[in-house]
Scaffold this motif. Structure first.
Motif, PDB file in Angstrom:
ATOM      1  N   LEU A 251       0.730  -1.080   0.046  1.00  0.00           N
ATOM      2  CA  LEU A 251       0.135   0.137  -0.136  1.00  0.00           C
ATOM      3  C   LEU A 251       0.679   1.296  -0.035  1.00  0.00           C
ATOM      4  O   LEU A 251       0.559   2.181  -0.777  1.00  0.00           O
ATOM      5  N   ALA A 252       2.083   1.069   0.682  1.00  0.00           N
ATOM      6  CA  ALA A 252       3.140   2.395   0.735  1.00  0.00           C
ATOM      7  C   ALA A 252       3.396   2.982  -0.591  1.00  0.00           C
ATOM      8  O   ALA A 252       3.419   3.929  -0.839  1.00  0.00           O
ATOM      9  N   GLN A 253       3.544   1.783  -1.482  1.00  0.00           N
ATOM     10  CA  GLN A 253       3.875   2.058  -2.909  1.00  0.00           C
ATOM     11  C   GLN A 253       2.900   2.919  -3.525  1.00  0.00           C
ATOM     12  O   GLN A 253       3.001   3.430  -4.431  1.00  0.00           O
ATOM     13  N   LEU A 254       1.711   2.745  -2.961  1.00  0.00           N
ATOM     14  CA  LEU A 254       0.475   3.635  -3.717  1.00  0.00           C
ATOM     15  C   LEU A 254       0.371   4.836  -3.197  1.00  0.00           C
ATOM     16  O   LEU A 254      -0.554   5.511  -3.287  1.00  0.00           O
ATOM     17  N   GLY A 255       1.119   4.953  -2.030  1.00  0.00           N
ATOM     18  CA  GLY A 255       0.992   6.257  -1.481  1.00  0.00           C
ATOM     19  C   GLY A 255      -0.291   6.066  -0.066  1.00  0.00           C
ATOM     20  O   GLY A 255      -0.738   7.061   0.285  1.00  0.00           O
ATOM     21  N   LEU A 256      -0.906   4.818  -0.077  1.00  0.00           N
ATOM     22  CA  LEU A 256      -1.813   4.727   1.029  1.00  0.00           C
ATOM     23  C   LEU A 256      -1.204   4.095   2.227  1.00  0.00           C
ATOM     24  O   LEU A 256      -0.140   3.299   2.186  1.00  0.00           O
TER      25      LEU A 256
ATOM     26  N   LEU B 204      -8.064  -4.263  -7.247  1.00  0.00           N
ATOM     27  CA  LEU B 204      -9.344  -3.633  -6.866  1.00  0.00           C
ATOM     28  C   LEU B 204      -9.105  -2.336  -6.024  1.00  0.00           C
ATOM     29  O   LEU B 204      -9.638  -1.340  -5.840  1.00  0.00           O
ATOM     30  N   ILE B 205      -7.812  -2.456  -5.135  1.00  0.00           N
ATOM     31  CA  ILE B 205      -7.488  -1.283  -4.486  1.00  0.00           C
ATOM     32  C   ILE B 205      -6.996  -0.110  -5.227  1.00  0.00           C
ATOM     33  O   ILE B 205      -7.579   1.062  -5.117  1.00  0.00           O
ATOM     34  N   LYS B 206      -6.372  -0.346  -6.240  1.00  0.00           N
ATOM     35  CA  LYS B 206      -6.076   0.597  -7.182  1.00  0.00           C
ATOM     36  C   LYS B 206      -7.064   1.068  -8.076  1.00  0.00           C
ATOM     37  O   LYS B 206      -7.156   2.624  -8.023  1.00  0.00           O
ATOM     38  N   SER B 207      -8.069   0.420  -8.092  1.00  0.00           N
ATOM     39  CA  SER B 207      -9.215   1.277  -9.017  1.00  0.00           C
ATOM     40  C   SER B 207     -10.254   1.803  -7.780  1.00  0.00           C
ATOM     41  O   SER B 207     -10.753   2.962  -8.258  1.00  0.00           O
ATOM     42  N   ARG B 208     -10.232   1.077  -6.588  1.00  0.00           N
ATOM     43  CA  ARG B 208     -11.211   2.047  -5.691  1.00  0.00           C
ATOM     44  C   ARG B 208     -10.663   3.137  -5.119  1.00  0.00           C
ATOM     45  O   ARG B 208     -10.972   4.176  -4.823  1.00  0.00           O
ATOM     46  N   ALA B 209      -9.148   2.997  -4.872  1.00  0.00           N
ATOM     47  CA  ALA B 209      -8.617   4.222  -4.150  1.00  0.00           C
ATOM     48  C   ALA B 209      -8.434   5.585  -5.381  1.00  0.00           C
ATOM     49  O   ALA B 209      -8.453   6.644  -4.810  1.00  0.00           O
ATOM     50  N   GLY B 210      -8.662   4.988  -6.524  1.00  0.00           N
ATOM     51  CA  GLY B 210      -8.829   6.308  -7.688  1.00  0.00           C
ATOM     52  C   GLY B 210      -7.723   7.127  -7.808  1.00  0.00           C
ATOM     53  O   GLY B 210      -6.200   6.253  -7.757  1.00  0.00           O
TER      54      GLY B 210
END
Ligand code: ATP
Ligand code: MG
Length: 432
Positions: free
Chosen positions: A31-36, A174-180
Motif C-alpha cells: 500500500l505504501a507503494q501506492l501512497g496509502l 481492486l484497491i487501485k481502482s477503488r482508491a482512484g
C-alpha cells in the motif's frame, strides 16, 4: 476520506509467539507503494466471538477489510463462517471452487479428502478469489458495514506464499481502482553505513528540507536507511542532492531501496576486474559467507582462511611470532600480515583480514571486548583500521564483517577512509 483498508490477521499462532504476522507487513508495504497507509492491523484468535468483534470494529472505520488465514479444512478455520455471520447470509458450495479443489489434487496425483470439500463452501453472494498456489480459494464480499457505509471483505489464505500471490493478483487491482486518484508518492532512498543514526539525523536536519518532504529513518543494524518522500509535483531531486552532500564522505553505499552492501561490493569488484580473499579470526568466516551469498560469487571471491587459533595465524598465514608476542593477535600489525599473506596465498587483487575480541571474555583495559582490527592489502596501498564496538558477541561479529566489507567498498570506489571511521557506537583503536 481517502480509501481506508484494514487487516484482520487470524490465528492463535500469531498471538502466542510461534509465528510472526508477515502478511500484514507485506500489505502495508504494498500500500505504501501506492501512497496509502493501512488504517488498522488487528490480530485475533481463532475464536468466533473474537473474530466477529474484530471484524465489526475494523468495518466501522474501513471500506476494505482483508482477512488472513482460517480458510483451511479444520475446525479452527472459521473465516467462511465469520463472513457469513457478519453479513447475515448462508453458505453454499461453489462449483468453481469445487472444481479448483478437484483439479488441484488431480494435478498432484493425490486423492481429495472429503474434509477438503469444506473449502468449496463459501458465503452466498461472495465472489471467489482464485488461489493458484494452494487448495483454499479466497472470496470477496460486499455489504453493510455496520455504520452508514458499505464494506468489502476480502478473505485470503494465511499461508504467506499463497496470501501474497492472491493479494497481488486479485486484491491490489481492486484497491487501485477503488482508491482512484491517490497522490503518487516519489521517494529517494539512501542506504548508509559508518555513521550512527544520531549523526545521520542531525546532518539531515541541518539541511532544513522543505516541509513538503517527509524524512523517515530506519536503523537496520548495522546500517541506517533514510527515505525521503514527496508528493508528485514537488521537487525531490534538490532535497536528495542536499542529503547526498550532507551524508557523503562515502557513507551512502546505495540509493536503490533493496540494494545490499554485498551487491555494491560485488559490483565494484566486477567493475575493476578484481578478486578478493579473506583471512578471518573473530568473525569465523562471516565475511566469506556474505561474499558468497550472491550467485556468481566465484568470479570475484577466491577463498578464505579462518585463522582462529594463533598457531594457524602463524603456521598458515605466516604472522610472525614477534608480532604475536609484541602486539598480540588483535592488532594492526597482525591484520596487516594476515591480509598480505592471504592475498599472496590466493593470488587475489585484494586481501582483507579481521581480528578482534568478540567477547564476552578475553577483553582487557587496553583492548576491551569489541576491539577489532581490519586490514586491507591491495595493489595501490595497504592500510589497517582499528575500532572498539561495545556490544554483545553477535553484534560485534556482525559489525566487524560489515566494516571490513565497507572498507573494501571504499577502497574499490576510491573513497577516503575517514579517521572517524567506523564510528557507529565505536571509537578508533590505537594503531599498533
Ligand atoms: P490452510 O489452508 O493451510 O489451513 P489457512 O488460510 O487456514 O490455510 P492458516 O491455517 O491460518 O491459514 O495458516 C496457514 C499457515 O500460514 C500457518 O503455518 C500459519 O502459521 C501461517 N500464517 C498464518 N497467518 C499468517 C500471517 N499473518 N503471517 C505469516 N504467516 C501466517
Ligand atoms: Mg488453517
Amino acid at each position: 476520506m481517502s480509501f481506508s483498508v484494514s487487516i484482520l490477521a487470524t490465528g492463535s499462532e500469531l498471538l502466542d509467539g510461534r509465528v510472526l504476522d508477515t502478511n500484514s507487513n507485506f500489505v502495508a508495504k504494498e500500500l505504501a507503494q501506492l501512497g496509502l497507509k493501512l488504517k488498522r492491523i488487528l490480530v485475533v484468535d481463532d475464536d468466533m466471538p473474537e473474530l466477529l468483534d474484530g471484524l465489526r470494529s475494523l468495518s466501522a472505520v474501513s471500506e476494505l477489510v482483508i482477512t488472513s488465514g482460517g480458510l483451511g479444512p479444520t475446525s479452527d478455520d472459521l473465516t467462511r463462517d465469520l463472513i457469513a455471520r457478519f453479513f447475515k447470509v448462508g453458505l453454499t458450495e461453489f462449483p468453481e471452487a469445487r472444481s479448483h479443489l478437484e483439479n488441484f489434487y488431480r494435478a498432484r496425483g493425490r486423492a481429495l479428502d472429503p474434509s477438503n470439500l469444506k473449502q468449496a463452501i463459501l458465503p452466498v453472494g461472495s465472489t471467489m478469489i482464485h488461489n493458484e498456489r494452494g487448495t483454499a480459494p479466497g472470496f470477496l464480499m460486499t455489504g453493510p458495514g455496520g455504520g452508514t457505509h458499505q464494506v468489502t471483505t476480502c478473505s485470503l489464505s494465511g499461508v504467506p506464499r499463497e496470501f501474497t500471490n492472491m493479494f497481488i493478483q486479485s486484491v491490489l487491482p481492486l484497491i487501485k481502482s477503488r482508491a482512484g486518484a491517490t497522490t503518487v508518492i516519489k521517494r529517494s532512498s539512501f542506504r548508509t553505513f559508518g555513521l550512527p543514526e544520531s549523526i545521520v539525523g542531525r546532518r539531515i536536519e541541518e539541511c532544513a528540507l522543505p516541509s513538503t518532504i517527509s524524512v523517515s529513518y530506519r536503523a537496520a543494524f548495522p546500517e541506517v536507511h533514510v527515505v525521503l518522500k514527496a508528493p508528485e509535483g514537488i521537487d525531490l531531486e534538490g532535497p536528495s542532492q542536499q542529503v547526498r552532500a550532507a551524508l557523503n564522505r562515502g557513507a551512502i553505499y546505495a540509493e536503490r531501496p533493496d540494494q545490499t552492501l554485498i551487491e555494491t561490493v560485488h559490483t565494484a569488484l566486477r567493475a575493476s576486474s578484481a578478486t578478493v580473499a579473506t583471512a578471518e579470526s573473530c568473525t569465523g568466516g562471516l565475511m566469506a559467507y556474505q561474499l558468497t551469498e550472491l550467485p556468481g560469487s566465484s568470479d570475484v571471491f577466491m577463498g578464505s582462511v579462518v585463522a582462529y587459533d594463533n598457531r594457524i595465524k602463524h603456521g598458515v598465514l605466516h604472522v610472525s611470532q614477534d608480532t604475536l608476542s609484541q602486539h598480540g593477535a588483535v592488532s594492526a600489525a597482525a591484520v596487516r600480515e594476515m591480509a598480505q599473506s592471504v592475498r599472496s596465498l590466493m593470488g587475489t587483487t585484494y586481501g582483507v583480514a579481521i581480528s578482534g575480541i568478540a567477547g564476552p571474555g578475553g577483553g582487557s583495559t587496553e583492548k576491551p571486548v569489541g576491539t577489532v582490527y581490519v586490514g586491507l592489502s591491495g595493489p595501490k596501498r595497504s592500510f589497517e583500521v582499528g575500532f572498539t564496538f561495545v556490544s554483545d558477541r553477535k553484534m560485534v561479529r556482525t559489525y566487524a564483517a560489515h566494516a571490513a566489507l565497507d572498507l573494501l567498498r571504499r577502497e574499490l570506489n576510491g573513497l577516503e577512509i575517514p579517521d572517524t571511521y567506523p564510528l557507529s557506537g565505536g571509537t578508533l583503536a590505537p594503531k599498533a
